[in-house]
Design a protein around this motif. Structure first.
Motif, PDB file in Angstrom:
ATOM      1  N   ASP A 170      24.552 -18.967 -29.983  1.00  0.00           N
ATOM      2  CA  ASP A 170      25.851 -18.550 -29.479  1.00  0.00           C
ATOM      3  C   ASP A 170      26.207 -17.537 -29.018  1.00  0.00           C
ATOM      4  O   ASP A 170      27.022 -17.239 -28.273  1.00  0.00           O
ATOM      5  CB  ASP A 170      27.115 -18.975 -31.262  1.00  0.00           C
ATOM      6  N   GLU A 171      25.330 -16.581 -30.019  1.00  0.00           N
ATOM      7  CA  GLU A 171      25.182 -14.890 -29.003  1.00  0.00           C
ATOM      8  C   GLU A 171      25.025 -15.449 -28.141  1.00  0.00           C
ATOM      9  O   GLU A 171      25.046 -14.090 -27.325  1.00  0.00           O
ATOM     10  CB  GLU A 171      24.266 -13.731 -30.290  1.00  0.00           C
TER      11      GLU A 171
ATOM     12  N   ALA B 299      27.340 -16.445 -25.295  1.00  0.00           N
ATOM     13  CA  ALA B 299      28.592 -15.315 -25.596  1.00  0.00           C
ATOM     14  C   ALA B 299      28.161 -14.398 -24.489  1.00  0.00           C
ATOM     15  O   ALA B 299      28.791 -13.745 -23.709  1.00  0.00           O
ATOM     16  CB  ALA B 299      28.702 -14.825 -26.809  1.00  0.00           C
TER      17      ALA B 299
ATOM     18  N   ALA C 252      30.810 -10.598 -22.617  1.00  0.00           N
ATOM     19  CA  ALA C 252      31.244 -10.625 -24.542  1.00  0.00           C
ATOM     20  C   ALA C 252      29.612  -8.992 -24.966  1.00  0.00           C
ATOM     21  O   ALA C 252      28.670  -9.270 -24.499  1.00  0.00           O
ATOM     22  CB  ALA C 252      31.110 -11.548 -25.243  1.00  0.00           C
TER      23      ALA C 252
ATOM     24  N   GLN D  93      31.813  -6.798 -29.355  1.00  0.00           N
ATOM     25  CA  GLN D  93      32.573  -8.226 -29.252  1.00  0.00           C
ATOM     26  C   GLN D  93      31.756  -9.283 -30.235  1.00  0.00           C
ATOM     27  O   GLN D  93      32.690 -10.397 -30.968  1.00  0.00           O
ATOM     28  CB  GLN D  93      33.334  -8.513 -28.668  1.00  0.00           C
ATOM     29  N   ILE D  94      30.680  -9.769 -29.896  1.00  0.00           N
ATOM     30  CA  ILE D  94      30.145 -10.840 -30.442  1.00  0.00           C
ATOM     31  C   ILE D  94      29.916 -10.779 -31.885  1.00  0.00           C
ATOM     32  O   ILE D  94      29.892 -11.573 -32.749  1.00  0.00           O
ATOM     33  CB  ILE D  94      28.555 -10.534 -29.865  1.00  0.00           C
TER      34      ILE D  94
ATOM     35  N   ARG E 201      32.102  -9.438 -34.380  1.00  0.00           N
ATOM     36  CA  ARG E 201      33.375  -8.900 -34.713  1.00  0.00           C
ATOM     37  C   ARG E 201      33.605 -10.810 -34.429  1.00  0.00           C
ATOM     38  O   ARG E 201      34.320 -11.265 -35.658  1.00  0.00           O
ATOM     39  CB  ARG E 201      34.274  -8.081 -33.973  1.00  0.00           C
ATOM     40  N   ARG E 202      33.775 -11.033 -33.501  1.00  0.00           N
ATOM     41  CA  ARG E 202      33.822 -12.643 -33.157  1.00  0.00           C
ATOM     42  C   ARG E 202      32.669 -13.975 -33.777  1.00  0.00           C
ATOM     43  O   ARG E 202      33.631 -14.562 -33.522  1.00  0.00           O
ATOM     44  CB  ARG E 202      34.750 -12.956 -31.661  1.00  0.00           C
ATOM     45  N   ILE E 203      31.908 -13.871 -33.367  1.00  0.00           N
ATOM     46  CA  ILE E 203      30.762 -14.708 -33.634  1.00  0.00           C
ATOM     47  C   ILE E 203      29.741 -14.473 -34.812  1.00  0.00           C
ATOM     48  O   ILE E 203      29.648 -15.379 -36.290  1.00  0.00           O
ATOM     49  CB  ILE E 203      29.600 -15.115 -33.413  1.00  0.00           C
TER      50      ILE E 203
ATOM     51  N   PRO F  16      32.790 -14.143 -38.617  1.00  0.00           N
ATOM     52  CA  PRO F  16      33.446 -15.536 -38.957  1.00  0.00           C
ATOM     53  C   PRO F  16      32.240 -16.004 -39.878  1.00  0.00           C
ATOM     54  O   PRO F  16      32.686 -16.680 -41.269  1.00  0.00           O
ATOM     55  CB  PRO F  16      33.723 -16.069 -37.808  1.00  0.00           C
TER      56      PRO F  16
END
Lengths: 279, 282
Positions: free
Chosen positions: A172-173, A176, A181, A185-186, A188-190, A193
């Protein structure tokens, strides 16, 4: 009674024996002792109970305990996340030792931690002089209580976040990142969460533990009425005055608070586990 | 290599995070232990040995060992029985039971001590009955053992439950089908499968039993040479401003903590190696 009726057909033996031992033990060791507390507090009546638990000195101890536990847990939130991150994501010399060191606060008896911390952070100790230079007195103040609570609850956040971070797929990282990204950003967003339920659980466990901590604190707190007394200590103070009823009332408050926390944490965890496993 | 992937791999980010983590761990976690040994030995090895040979210290050591020796088998039997029950059977009340055993971890040890004092002390309904028969449990060694069993009872079960859940029951059911008795299945299949988790549970129980402070201090009365465990002895010596002697006793418990950590690392190391071997053969 609906308790202990097997739902599924049992294949393995030993249901009766293990149920018998477990129920006997739980009743005798965990439940029976609560009857003493219930009887003692029931005897004293609501008015007296309220008077004891809202006594200004006791209320001051709630404030000290809650504030210190909150700050200690937030500190562990940051420190624990950092430790979990470097232990999972990086390889470096001494990593295994560092990993073992994280468990030290659980292995070290609290009284031993208490006497060591109080001597270290006292004015004459290794750290006391350093903090004194900045005008901060740690030992024998509420700051000392925070230090003791933070020390004894270090492993919680690390050990709850670590496994989740290990299971996080790196794809996923990478995806992104390919899409442009940035690292923050990665994160905070991946990453955040995915780990935050575990992170919050860890801090909640650390908080619960800090509320109940006693051994490490009484050495370093100075135990000044209205200033640096924790609620556990108030039980002791009332016992020394031979006021068993008052001690029970305060204990009932602590017991209810910690049981509520325990149940909330369990429900919270169950919710997220279900979501993770899609059940 | 997995570790060079994902975010935060820029050299300066890496170096900063690792340095902050290591420096903080050393200063915040390791330094107190080093400090204990430094203070314990500051008056020389002669003084150290002499302090340990002091009759009150020797009695505290023996009492601490006694508490651990009784607590471990009791909680071992309970932990195994409970783990077998909740991982091998589905029944109503199973969740309640699993929440109940977390109580000792969530409750302040001082409250734990008080619960026992209120019930078995001479004002409690059981305590007064026992008092009439000249049996005293509180402010005596049996009380120390009772509260220690309370505060340490979740450890074995907590270590066993996740492992036994993960391993499932297929091996045991196969054993039964082949004609083994329930007891044989338990001894030859279940026990070998969980022995390291069991050992780790015992090590944790032991560490906490020997080092427990809050709960025992409520019901002990800290009578020197009678109800003073090592952890209580540390406090008593510190109150007497006999600081070096307090650190000598503390160093014994700190040493126990280090042994516990080494044992834990060894068990984990074995476990990872076994898993790797299984992956290779699979």
């Amino acid at each position: 009674m609906a308790f202990a009726i097997p739902i599924r057909k049992r294949v393995l033996p030993g249901f009766g024996l293990s149920l018998g031992i477990s129920l006997f033990f739980v009743s005798l060791v965990l439940l029976l002792p609560v009857t003493g507390l219930v009887m003692q507090t029931a005897d004293m009546g609501w008015g007296r109970f309220w008077q004891v638990v809202t006594d200004p000195r006791v209320v001051a101890s709630y404030k000290v305990t809650l504030t210190a536990a909150l700050i200690a847990s937030l500190f562990n939130g940051v420190f624990g996340l950092l430790m979990a991150w470097i232990l999972v994501r990086y390889d470096f010399w001494g990593k295994r030792l560092l990993d073992g060191l994280v468990d030290l606060p659980f292995a070290l008896p609290t009284a031993v931690a208490g006497i060591a911390l109080s001597a270290l952070y006292a004015q004459s100790g290794w750290y006391g002089g350093f903090f004194e230079f900045f005008g901060v007195q740690v030992a024998y103040t509420p700051v000392g209580i925070m230090v003791a609570m933070a020390f004894t609850s270090v492993p919680f956040v690390v050990r709850t976040v670590q496994p989740v971070l290990e299971d996080l797929p790196l794809e996923d990282e990478e995806a992104a990142s390919t899409l442009g990204a940035s690292g923050s950003q990665i994160f905070r967003r991946i990453v955040l969460p995915a780990i935050w339920p575990a992170w919050v659980t860890g801090m909640a466990l650390a908080f619960t533990r800090s509320l109940g901590e006693f051994g490490a604190i009484i050495f370093i707190a100075g135990n000044m009425p209205y200033v640096s007394e924790v609620t556990s200590l108030m039980i002791f103070v009332r016992l020394q005055e031979y006021d068993y009823a008052a001690a029970s009332a305060i204990a009932a408050v602590i017991l209810l608070a910690s049981l509520t926390l325990l149940l909330s944490i369990n429900i919270w965890q169950a919710r997220f586990l279900r979501r993770l496993h899609g059940r | 290599m997995q570790h060079s992937r994902g975010i935060g791999q820029t050299p300066w980010v890496r170096l900063t995070l690792i340095s902050v983590g290591v420096v903080f761990s050393v200063l915040f976690l390791l330094a107190p232990v080093v400090f204990i040994f430094q203070r314990a030995l500051e008056s020389g090895v002669g003084f150290y040995v002499q302090t340990l040979l002091d009759p009150y210290t020797r009695h505290a050591i023996m009492l601490t060992l006694l508490v651990a020796v009784v607590t471990i088998p009791v909680n071992l039997i309970f932990g195994v029985a409970l783990a077998w029950l909740v991982t091998r059977f589905e029944f109503t009340g199973r969740k309640v039971l699993m929440t109940l055993i977390d109580i000792p971890f969530a409750v302040s040890p001082v409250v734990a001590g008080l619960l026992y004092l209120l019930l078995y002390g001479n004002q409690g309904w059981i305590g007064s009955w026992l008092d009439d028969r000249d049996i005293q449990l509180m402010f005596a060694w049996p009380g120390l053992i009772m509260v220690t069993i309370f505060v340490t009872c979740p450890f074995v079960a907590r270590e066993l439950i996740p492992l036994m859940q993960q391993q499932g029951t297929s091996e045991e059911e196969a054993g039964l089908t082949l004609g083994a008795s329930g007891w044989q299945v338990f001894r030859h299949i279940t026990l070998p499968n969980v022995r390291w988790a069991l050992l780790y549970g015992v090590i944790l129980t032991n560490a906490r039993a020997m080092g427990e402070f809050g709960a025992v201090s409520v019901i002990s009365g800290s009578i020197r040479g009678q109800t003073n465990t090592l952890a209580l002895h540390v406090e008593l010596l510190a109150q007497d401003f006999n600081i070096v002697a307090a650190f000598v006793s503390a160093s014994l418990l700190a040493f126990l903590a280090l042994v516990t950590l080494v044992a834990k690392s060894l068990i984990e190391w074995r476990e990872t190696r076994r898993q790797q071997q299984e992956e290779q053969t699979a």
